[in-house]
Scaffold this active site. Sequence first.
Site, PDB file in Angstrom:
ATOM      1  N   ARG A 100       0.683  -1.842  -0.137  1.00 42.34           N
ATOM      2  CA  ARG A 100       0.149   0.134   0.077  1.00 42.34           C
ATOM      3  C   ARG A 100       0.372   1.544  -0.306  1.00 42.34           C
ATOM      4  O   ARG A 100       0.212   2.699   0.047  1.00 42.34           O
ATOM      5  CB  ARG A 100      -0.928  -0.092   1.276  1.00 42.34           C
ATOM      6  CG  ARG A 100      -1.821  -1.126   1.595  1.00 42.34           C
ATOM      7  CD  ARG A 100      -2.837  -1.354   2.632  1.00 42.34           C
ATOM      8  NE  ARG A 100      -3.533  -2.160   2.272  1.00 42.34           N
ATOM      9  CZ  ARG A 100      -4.758  -2.094   1.798  1.00 42.34           C
ATOM     10  NH1 ARG A 100      -5.034  -1.371   1.540  1.00 42.34           N
ATOM     11  NH2 ARG A 100      -6.049  -3.102   1.991  1.00 42.34           N
ATOM     12  N   ASP A 142     -11.440  -1.995  -3.608  1.00 42.09           N
ATOM     13  CA  ASP A 142     -11.204  -1.414  -2.609  1.00 42.09           C
ATOM     14  C   ASP A 142     -10.671  -2.534  -2.114  1.00 42.09           C
ATOM     15  O   ASP A 142     -11.022  -3.178  -0.951  1.00 42.09           O
ATOM     16  CB  ASP A 142     -13.275  -1.443  -1.606  1.00 42.09           C
ATOM     17  CG  ASP A 142     -13.571  -1.327   0.016  1.00 42.09           C
ATOM     18  OD1 ASP A 142     -11.860  -0.498  -0.238  1.00 42.09           O
ATOM     19  OD2 ASP A 142     -14.226  -1.375  -0.203  1.00 42.09           O
ATOM     20  N   CYS A 197     -12.985  21.433   3.429  1.00 40.49           N
ATOM     21  CA  CYS A 197     -14.308  21.712   4.691  1.00 40.49           C
ATOM     22  C   CYS A 197     -14.299  22.898   5.757  1.00 40.49           C
ATOM     23  O   CYS A 197     -14.917  22.663   5.812  1.00 40.49           O
ATOM     24  CB  CYS A 197     -13.913  20.856   5.652  1.00 40.49           C
ATOM     25  SG  CYS A 197     -13.690  19.380   4.592  1.00 40.49           S
ATOM     26  N   CYS A 235     -22.341  15.918   5.869  1.00 42.01           N
ATOM     27  CA  CYS A 235     -21.277  17.043   5.486  1.00 42.01           C
ATOM     28  C   CYS A 235     -22.513  18.058   4.460  1.00 42.01           C
ATOM     29  O   CYS A 235     -23.373  17.906   3.972  1.00 42.01           O
ATOM     30  CB  CYS A 235     -21.082  15.836   4.323  1.00 42.01           C
ATOM     31  SG  CYS A 235     -19.309  17.019   3.383  1.00 42.01           S
TER      32      CYS A 235
END
Length: 375
Positions: free
Chosen positions: A62, A137, A191, A251
């Site tokens: 990874r 995934d 954000c 959100c």
Amino acid sequence: MTISTSEPPEDLIRAEALALGFDLCRFTDLDDAWPAAARLAQYVEAGRHGEMAWMAETLERRSHPRAMWAGARSAVVLGINYGPRHDPLEVLGGPDRGAISVYAQNEDYHDLVKKRLKALGRWMQDRFGGELKVFVDTAPLMEKPLAERAGAGWQGRHTNLVSREYGSWLFLGSILTTLDLAPDAAEPMHCGSCTACLEACPTNAFPAPFQLDARRCISYLTIELKGPIPRELRPMLGNRIYGCDDCLAVCPWNKFAQAAREQKLAARPELTAPALADLARLDDAAFRALFTKSPVKRIGRDRFVRNVLYAIGNSGDPALAEPAATLLEDPSPLVRGAAVWALSRLLASADFVSLRNARLPAEADPGVREEWLAA
């Protein structure tokens, strides 16, 4: 591999991706270092991955997309909007109902996304040649950092990808290819000072912004954890029986998510707010039938009914004691232990003690015995 074409290949690939049903298609190269690798290593070193041993086992792979495939030159990042048509938090107000995460209310997205990725990959090879690999995934590819580099969105304080167009509701898939594709600009974080996602977490699973402790995350607890959920966290589950949408659903960027989606992504009505009493009665065959093609099926009937029983214990509804009591006879110790906890929350103290005195002597499993004694 360099492509020769009269039109930019990125435009052609994007057009084909949209025609195949993707909502988003972006590109990035794989030349730069991978800061996400250091963050993941720290995460694993701190033990925040819980029982997900595969994260530690695949840590080196990874560390960079090229650590998994040295020949990769570029990445195509694809997204499908799965924003719900209903308020996913409304079910939390019905304690006799079970809350299943939006992504699991229909067919397994892995199958849906991979089918389209393979179709796009075949088209790319027919048109441009080269080699490629598709990912959804399940392989050791860090798709959220890859998507951020490609400009598909940014990782919010809840560690999930946030998109200007689709908020927190994107299924991601990726294609690594030997083609040299022009990269899109990365998306900066938008954000601001908002911390709504952190404040919404029922179990305080975020030790700090942009950090997640899976051991406290309801998605991990109800899906990945194989044994009993820690007692101190069970009341915080509420009626969440598979995953948790709280940090996603609050959100503010979700207001831009498109409401219109293909019908195959619409929630199955029987999974939007199923009755806990009905779910508690599922045997293995009925569980498999109800969750055919659903990602829920992969955790198995026993783990799922464990979650249902914790929700029953949190319901405050004495009428649900009857289906819980029936499961004291279940072959699975995991289910029996969860039934004990549920009944300890629903029955009057004297009634529970009487039941314990009758049941405990015949219980052979040490874990279930511990539940009786700890309740």
